[in-house]
Design a protein around this motif. Structure first.
Motif, PDB file in Angstrom:
ATOM      1  N   ALA A 333       0.832  -1.209   0.000  1.00  0.00           N
ATOM      2  CA  ALA A 333       0.000   0.000   0.000  1.00  0.00           C
ATOM      3  C   ALA A 333       0.863   1.253   0.000  1.00  0.00           C
ATOM      4  O   ALA A 333       0.606   2.203  -0.756  1.00  0.00           O
ATOM      5  CB  ALA A 333      -0.935  -0.014   1.216  1.00  0.00           C
ATOM      6  N   ALA A 334       1.894   1.277   0.847  1.00  0.00           N
ATOM      7  CA  ALA A 334       2.749   2.462   0.953  1.00  0.00           C
ATOM      8  C   ALA A 334       3.518   2.710  -0.338  1.00  0.00           C
ATOM      9  O   ALA A 334       3.582   3.844  -0.839  1.00  0.00           O
ATOM     10  CB  ALA A 334       3.719   2.301   2.120  1.00  0.00           C
ATOM     11  N   GLY A 335       4.120   1.653  -0.889  1.00  0.00           N
ATOM     12  CA  GLY A 335       4.868   1.821  -2.121  1.00  0.00           C
ATOM     13  C   GLY A 335       3.993   2.332  -3.252  1.00  0.00           C
ATOM     14  O   GLY A 335       4.362   3.254  -3.993  1.00  0.00           O
ATOM     15  N   ASP A 336       2.802   1.751  -3.374  1.00  0.00           N
ATOM     16  CA  ASP A 336       1.904   2.147  -4.460  1.00  0.00           C
ATOM     17  C   ASP A 336       1.386   3.575  -4.288  1.00  0.00           C
ATOM     18  O   ASP A 336       1.239   4.312  -5.271  1.00  0.00           O
ATOM     19  CB  ASP A 336       0.733   1.177  -4.552  1.00  0.00           C
ATOM     20  CG  ASP A 336       1.134  -0.189  -5.081  1.00  0.00           C
ATOM     21  OD1 ASP A 336       2.297  -0.341  -5.516  1.00  0.00           O
ATOM     22  OD2 ASP A 336       0.293  -1.112  -5.055  1.00  0.00           O
ATOM     23  N   VAL A 337       1.097   3.976  -3.052  1.00  0.00           N
ATOM     24  CA  VAL A 337       0.555   5.322  -2.865  1.00  0.00           C
ATOM     25  C   VAL A 337       1.648   6.383  -3.038  1.00  0.00           C
ATOM     26  O   VAL A 337       1.376   7.497  -3.517  1.00  0.00           O
ATOM     27  CB  VAL A 337      -0.156   5.466  -1.494  1.00  0.00           C
ATOM     28  CG1 VAL A 337       0.843   5.665  -0.352  1.00  0.00           C
ATOM     29  CG2 VAL A 337      -1.146   6.633  -1.532  1.00  0.00           C
ATOM     30  N   ILE A 338       2.869   6.052  -2.683  1.00  0.00           N
ATOM     31  CA  ILE A 338       3.967   6.993  -2.928  1.00  0.00           C
ATOM     32  C   ILE A 338       4.118   7.231  -4.426  1.00  0.00           C
ATOM     33  O   ILE A 338       4.271   8.375  -4.888  1.00  0.00           O
ATOM     34  CB  ILE A 338       5.281   6.471  -2.310  1.00  0.00           C
ATOM     35  CG1 ILE A 338       5.206   6.530  -0.780  1.00  0.00           C
ATOM     36  CG2 ILE A 338       6.475   7.281  -2.816  1.00  0.00           C
ATOM     37  CD1 ILE A 338       6.335   5.801  -0.079  1.00  0.00           C
ATOM     38  N   VAL A 339       4.058   6.155  -5.217  1.00  0.00           N
ATOM     39  CA  VAL A 339       4.129   6.290  -6.665  1.00  0.00           C
ATOM     40  C   VAL A 339       2.949   7.118  -7.183  1.00  0.00           C
ATOM     41  O   VAL A 339       3.116   8.012  -8.022  1.00  0.00           O
ATOM     42  CB  VAL A 339       4.155   4.910  -7.345  1.00  0.00           C
ATOM     43  CG1 VAL A 339       4.006   5.046  -8.857  1.00  0.00           C
ATOM     44  CG2 VAL A 339       5.451   4.169  -7.003  1.00  0.00           C
ATOM     45  N   ARG A 341       1.126   9.397  -5.632  1.00  0.00           N
ATOM     46  CA  ARG A 341       1.257  10.811  -5.273  1.00  0.00           C
ATOM     47  C   ARG A 341       2.378  11.485  -6.068  1.00  0.00           C
ATOM     48  O   ARG A 341       2.273  12.664  -6.421  1.00  0.00           O
ATOM     49  CB  ARG A 341       1.492  10.930  -3.772  1.00  0.00           C
ATOM     50  CG  ARG A 341       0.221  10.674  -2.966  1.00  0.00           C
ATOM     51  CD  ARG A 341       0.446  10.643  -1.475  1.00  0.00           C
ATOM     52  NE  ARG A 341      -0.840  10.554  -0.758  1.00  0.00           N
ATOM     53  CZ  ARG A 341      -1.024   9.912   0.396  1.00  0.00           C
ATOM     54  NH1 ARG A 341       0.001   9.297   0.979  1.00  0.00           N
ATOM     55  NH2 ARG A 341      -2.212   9.885   0.952  1.00  0.00           N
ATOM     56  N   ALA A 342       3.438  10.727  -6.346  1.00  0.00           N
ATOM     57  CA  ALA A 342       4.556  11.306  -7.091  1.00  0.00           C
ATOM     58  C   ALA A 342       4.195  11.554  -8.550  1.00  0.00           C
ATOM     59  O   ALA A 342       4.712  12.493  -9.175  1.00  0.00           O
ATOM     60  CB  ALA A 342       5.776  10.392  -6.996  1.00  0.00           C
ATOM     61  N   THR A 343       3.323  10.731  -9.104  1.00  0.00           N
ATOM     62  CA  THR A 343       2.999  10.825 -10.536  1.00  0.00           C
ATOM     63  C   THR A 343       1.665  11.502 -10.803  1.00  0.00           C
ATOM     64  O   THR A 343       1.272  11.658 -11.965  1.00  0.00           O
ATOM     65  CB  THR A 343       2.979   9.412 -11.151  1.00  0.00           C
ATOM     66  OG1 THR A 343       1.998   8.604 -10.475  1.00  0.00           O
ATOM     67  CG2 THR A 343       4.346   8.750 -11.039  1.00  0.00           C
ATOM     68  N   GLY A 344       0.963  11.880  -9.732  1.00  0.00           N
ATOM     69  CA  GLY A 344      -0.321  12.539  -9.913  1.00  0.00           C
ATOM     70  C   GLY A 344      -1.466  11.612 -10.226  1.00  0.00           C
ATOM     71  O   GLY A 344      -2.535  12.054 -10.675  1.00  0.00           O
ATOM     72  N   ALA A 345      -1.292  10.316  -9.980  1.00  0.00           N
ATOM     73  CA  ALA A 345      -2.368   9.348 -10.208  1.00  0.00           C
ATOM     74  C   ALA A 345      -3.385   9.430  -9.076  1.00  0.00           C
ATOM     75  O   ALA A 345      -3.080   9.921  -7.981  1.00  0.00           O
ATOM     76  CB  ALA A 345      -1.779   7.938 -10.302  1.00  0.00           C
TER      77      ALA A 345
END
Length: 479
Positions: A333-339, A341-345
């Protein structure tokens, strides 16, 4: 690595840190892991894998002896040296070359040393030779440093050179007498293992044995420990510990009784590895548990996210569910949400959303590898009532299920479900008995999926397996 910049820094290379990094890299960002000890963490070298290796041979031998035809082929006891050698293989002989190679192959940077957050998105790493390097993250820092054994302030205990779970799991020689302080998961699993390996074990359990599981499950484990020769002393605690010149440990209990042992294992809980991480500069407690929101982003006291929302904590260090599989779930969950937030998804932080660790609260599975095993998921009856749910429990004799009676002569066990009366769904499951571990995922699916009992009735269990238990529980519940 001085002056290195990456997208995400992860402090801690246990299973949680490794999984965060893997999701980050799979999502198209870069990641660097900082690790002060062995890549692979507690689970690989001092917990999940080697402990189960210590337990498995004895479990297999017990299973054989419960079947008359197979029992006739058994002519001896456990080969302790062979058990320890197999344990060593599962701990990779405490060498992490293989796991380091996997990280590098996956495109994940590895920096050896102790990390400390020196500024927002900045980590200073002190290497083993004392050199200091700095890494800066463009997007996030994730704390995945896990926990360590907590040693209680019992007079004389620290000076008596007590074992923690690390020393117990990596033991080279089985002591003749082992005293264990603590009746939780580590205490009971190690009592099971060392008793089977030939030690006389005394289990001192101030709060009772396995006080957080359903009482009927704990009762089965206590009875089994006692029948195997373990001295179970519940409701009492040590008031002092000494180690005399001969090496013998003397443990004085509250009632005045003295227990003598060759070694003493402390298994009274865990503490977070958050000391000297630089967290206090962000209004966070030094050496305390890190509170997080449902996306694993760290929150300061009062619930607000520190400026920028760049700091995350996954795994045991946040205190939500101190289990490797839940830590890896949080890592995803953390890895995916960081990505995201970083990419604007889009961020799916609602209950059961892709980026929310909802299962930590409602559908945590666990197996305790005692004899007999305990498999559980979700809430106990007491925990559900404390949460304000209107619930009832249904229990069934697992030994009466055809699959269990075939599994072993004289099979003894019990299972139960906790039913939410308002939603007609299962919110908790517990089974105790030989080899019940493989029953737990069906329960986890039923709980996480909030499957109504009316629909679960149509999930027909194969006959004759132990999974027929589900039919019996539903019948007992009034379906």
């Amino acid at each position: 690595m001085a002056g290195t910049t990456t997208d995400v820094i992860i402090i801690g290379a246990g299973p949680v840190g490794e999984n965060v990094a893997d999701r980050i890299v799979s999502g198209g960002l870069s990641a660097v892991i900082v690790e002060a000890e062995l890549v692979g963490g507690e689970c690989s070298y001092w917990a999940c894998m080697p402990t189960k290796a210590l337990l498995r041979d004895a479990a297999a031998l017990r299973a054989v002896r419960q079947l008359p035809g197979a029992a006739a082929a058994v002519t001896g006891g456990l080969d302790v040296d062979a058990v320890l050698e197999r344990r060593d293989r599962f701990a990779s002989d405490w060498n992490d070359d293989g796991q380091v190679a996997w990280l590098r192959q996956a495109g994940i940077g590895v920096v050896r040393g102790r990390g400390r957050i020196s500024a927002p998105r900045t980590v200073e790493v002190t290497g083993r030779d004392g050199t200091v390097s700095t890494i800066t993250a463009r997007h996030a820092v994730v704390v995945a440093t896990g926990t360590s054994a907590a040693v209680p302030p019992i007079p004389g205990l620290a000076d008596a050179a007590p074992w923690t779970s690390r020393e117990a799991v990596s033991v080279k020689k089985i002591p003749e007498r082992l005293a264990i302080i603590g009746g939780g998961v580590v205490g009971t699993e190690m009592a099971t293992a060392f008793s089977a390996l030939g030690a006389f074990v005394t289990l001192i359990a101030r709060d009772g044995v396995l006080p957080r599981v359903e009482p009927y499950a704990a009762e089965h484990v206590v009875a089994s420990l006692q029948s195997s020769g373990v001295q179970v002393m519940a409701g009492t605690s040590p008031t002092g510990v000494t180690r005399d010149p001969s090496g013998t440990v003397q443990i004085t209990l509250a009632g005045g009784e003295v227990i003598s042992a060759d070694e003493v294992l402390v298994a009274t809980g865990r503490r977070p590895n958050t000391g000297n991480l630089g967290l206090e500069q962000f209004g966070l407690p030094d050496s305390g548990w890190l509170e997080v929101d449902e996306t694993l982003r760290v929150t300061a006291p009062g619930g607000h996210v520190p400026d920028g929302g760049w700091l995350y904590a996954a795994g045991d260090v946040n205190g939500r569910a101190l289990l490797t599989h839940q830590g890896k779930y949080q890592a995803r969950a953390a890895g995916d949400v960081i990505v995201a937030r970083a990419t604007g998804a889009p961020v799916e932080d609602f209950a059961w959303g892709r980026h929310a660790a909802t299962a930590d609260l409602l559908a945590v599975p666990q197996v305790i590898f005692t004899d007999p095993e305990i498999a559980s998921a979700g809430l106990t009856l007491a925990a559900a009532a404390d949460a304000g749910l209107r619930v009832r429990s249904v229990e069934y004799d697992l030994g009466s299920v055809a699959g269990a009676s075939l599994h072993a002569d004289g099979y003894a066990g019990r299972a139960g479900i906790v039913i939410n009366e308002d939603t007609n769904t299962i919110v908790g499951f517990t089974a105790v008995g030989s080899d019940v571990a493989e029953l737990v995922h069906a329960a986890t699916i039923a709980i996480a999926g909030e499957v109504p009992l009316d629909r679960l009735w149509h999930a027909v269990p194969a006959y004759p397996t132990m999974s027929e238990l589900w039919l019996r529980l539903l019948e007992t519940a009034g379906r």
